[in-house]
Design an enzyme around this catalytic site. Structure first.
Site, PDB file in Angstrom:
ATOM      1  N   ASP A  16     -32.813 -44.962 -23.396  1.00  0.00           N
ATOM      2  CA  ASP A  16     -32.273 -44.164 -24.497  1.00  0.00           C
ATOM      3  C   ASP A  16     -32.235 -42.674 -24.143  1.00  0.00           C
ATOM      4  OD1 ASP A  16     -31.169 -43.802 -27.000  1.00  0.00           O
ATOM      5  OD2 ASP A  16     -33.119 -43.634 -28.006  1.00  0.00           O
ATOM      6  N   ASN A  64     -24.958 -51.429 -31.330  1.00  0.00           N
ATOM      7  CA  ASN A  64     -24.192 -50.303 -30.768  1.00  0.00           C
ATOM      8  C   ASN A  64     -22.683 -50.414 -31.018  1.00  0.00           C
ATOM      9  OD1 ASN A  64     -26.469 -49.950 -27.931  1.00  0.00           O
ATOM     10  ND2 ASN A  64     -26.379 -48.738 -29.799  1.00  0.00           N
TER      11      ASN A  64
HETATM   12  C1  IPE Z   1     -31.312 -48.642 -28.191  1.00  0.00           C
HETATM   13  O1  IPE Z   1     -30.898 -47.327 -28.319  1.00  0.00           O
HETATM   14  C2  IPE Z   1     -30.279 -49.445 -27.467  1.00  0.00           C
HETATM   15  C3  IPE Z   1     -30.096 -49.130 -26.063  1.00  0.00           C
HETATM   16  C4  IPE Z   1     -30.763 -48.230 -25.370  1.00  0.00           C
HETATM   17  C5  IPE Z   1     -29.120 -49.935 -25.395  1.00  0.00           C
HETATM   18  P1  IPE Z   1     -30.165 -46.819 -29.634  1.00  0.00           P
HETATM   19  O2  IPE Z   1     -29.866 -45.378 -29.435  1.00  0.00           O
HETATM   20  O3  IPE Z   1     -29.032 -47.697 -29.974  1.00  0.00           O
HETATM   21  O4  IPE Z   1     -31.307 -47.025 -30.741  1.00  0.00           O
HETATM   22  P2  IPE Z   1     -31.482 -46.405 -32.180  1.00  0.00           P
HETATM   23  O5  IPE Z   1     -30.152 -46.498 -32.869  1.00  0.00           O
HETATM   24  O6  IPE Z   1     -31.886 -44.980 -31.994  1.00  0.00           O
HETATM   25  O7  IPE Z   1     -32.555 -47.216 -32.822  1.00  0.00           O
HETATM   26  C1  IPE Z   2     -28.633 -44.918 -24.855  1.00  0.00           C
HETATM   27  O1  IPE Z   2     -28.317 -43.576 -25.059  1.00  0.00           O
HETATM   28  C2  IPE Z   2     -27.445 -45.717 -24.369  1.00  0.00           C
HETATM   29  C3  IPE Z   2     -26.889 -46.618 -25.384  1.00  0.00           C
HETATM   30  C4  IPE Z   2     -27.426 -46.911 -26.530  1.00  0.00           C
HETATM   31  C5  IPE Z   2     -25.613 -47.239 -25.058  1.00  0.00           C
HETATM   32  P1  IPE Z   2     -27.762 -43.052 -26.443  1.00  0.00           P
HETATM   33  O2  IPE Z   2     -26.270 -43.051 -26.405  1.00  0.00           O
HETATM   34  O3  IPE Z   2     -28.347 -43.808 -27.590  1.00  0.00           O
HETATM   35  O4  IPE Z   2     -28.301 -41.567 -26.440  1.00  0.00           O
HETATM   36  P2  IPE Z   2     -28.834 -40.741 -27.663  1.00  0.00           P
HETATM   37  O5  IPE Z   2     -29.923 -41.539 -28.309  1.00  0.00           O
HETATM   38  O6  IPE Z   2     -27.665 -40.529 -28.576  1.00  0.00           O
HETATM   39  O7  IPE Z   2     -29.322 -39.467 -27.052  1.00  0.00           O
HETATM   40 MG    MG Z   3     -30.011 -43.523 -28.721  1.00  0.00          MG
END
Ligand code: IPE
Ligand code: IPE
Ligand code: MG
Length: 233
Positions: A16, A64
């Site tokens: 993340d 997602n």
């Molecule tokens: C979790 O991250 C999913 C992945 C890293 C693939 P998210 O960014 O989707 O999680 P939330 O929404 O903050 O819980």
């Molecule tokens: C994790 O990074 C990757 C996916 C969930 C696909 P994020 O896209 O959630 O990054 P933040 O949380 O917005 O920084």
């Molecule tokens: Mg995230």
């Protein structure tokens, strides 16, 4: 750095923080996803050098899909552009790639690419890399229950071992160390069954910045934990 005394067999990572990494640099979110994909192989290599046998990476959750369409399609495009080359490099290291999740909803060209890299590496005997893509822990459990019912497994014969075999992670040991980068303290629907007794490691470091030194920090932290599994020592 001090070498961790005892190591996890299975490390799972919630990768993340790509979006925030990009924002810090005033770049578009997709640049963060690009940097995130570029960071996968060095981390895998590092864990491999520490003899970790199973690594699972959470790359896209069933939730997602709720992001803006341009981000979802952009992320898929970047992944599709890189997947063959990345897998080829891992293949050379003897890594066996598995996919955990639902391929049904994934656009067909990316779906075919995932199937292709799984096939390319299926006979490898090195580290097993689980690629959790369009993965949801609740969905995994529901999918298992549906198949168990469809196959007419009797309630009496259903035990944890049998149930395990119906999960996407069939044959893969439970998660020993679950790492989440990016500063949030939650599991976001990841490995709900498999992490029942995992050790958790949360770090503020954003995924594209999670380098070798950070991996070693997480392993060292794990080696200092005392796992009891409900027992007393
Ligand atoms: C979790 O991250 C999913 C992945 C890293 C693939 P998210 O960014 O989707 O999680 P939330 O929404 O903050 O819980
Ligand atoms: C994790 O990074 C990757 C996916 C969930 C696909 P994020 O896209 O959630 O990054 P933040 O949380 O917005 O920084
Ligand atoms: Mg995230």
């Amino acid at each position: 750095m001090e070498r961790p005394a005892y190591l996890p067999n299975h490390v799972a990572i919630i990768m993340d923080g790509n979006g925030r990494w990009a924002k810090q640099r005033k770049l578009p979110r997709l640049s963060g996803h690009k940097a995130g994909i570029d960071n996968m192989r060095p981390v895998i290599k590092c864990l491999n050098s520490h003899q970790v046998k199973y690594v699972t990476l959470y790359a896209f959750s069933t939730e997602n899909w709720g992001r803006p369409r341009a981000e979802v399609t952009g992320l898929f495009r970047i992944l599709e552009e890189r997947i063959d080359q990345e897998a080829f490099e891992l293949h050379k290291e003897g890594v066996k790639i598995l996919h955990f999740g639902r391929l049904e909803e994934v656009p067909s060209s990316l779906r075919q690419a995932i199937v292709r890299v799984v096939r390319l590496t299926e006979n490898n005997t090195g580290m097993t890399l689980g690629f959790a893509f369009n993965y949801g822990g609740r969905r995994e459990i529901l999918d298992a229950v549906r198949r168990i019912i469809a196959e007419g497994i009797s309630p009496q014969s259903l035990d944890e071992e049998t149930f395990n075999r119906y999960l996407y992670t069939s044959g893969i040991p439970d998660v020993d160390l679950l790492i989440r980068t990016g500063g949030e303290f939650r599991i976001s629907n990841f490995m709900m069954w498999q992490s029942a007794y995992s050790e958790f490691y949360f770090t503020d470091v954003l995924w594209p910045d999670f380098n070798e030194k950070e991996v070693e920090r997480a392993l060292l932290s794990y080696s200092q934990r005392q796992r009891r599994f409900g027992g007393l020592q």
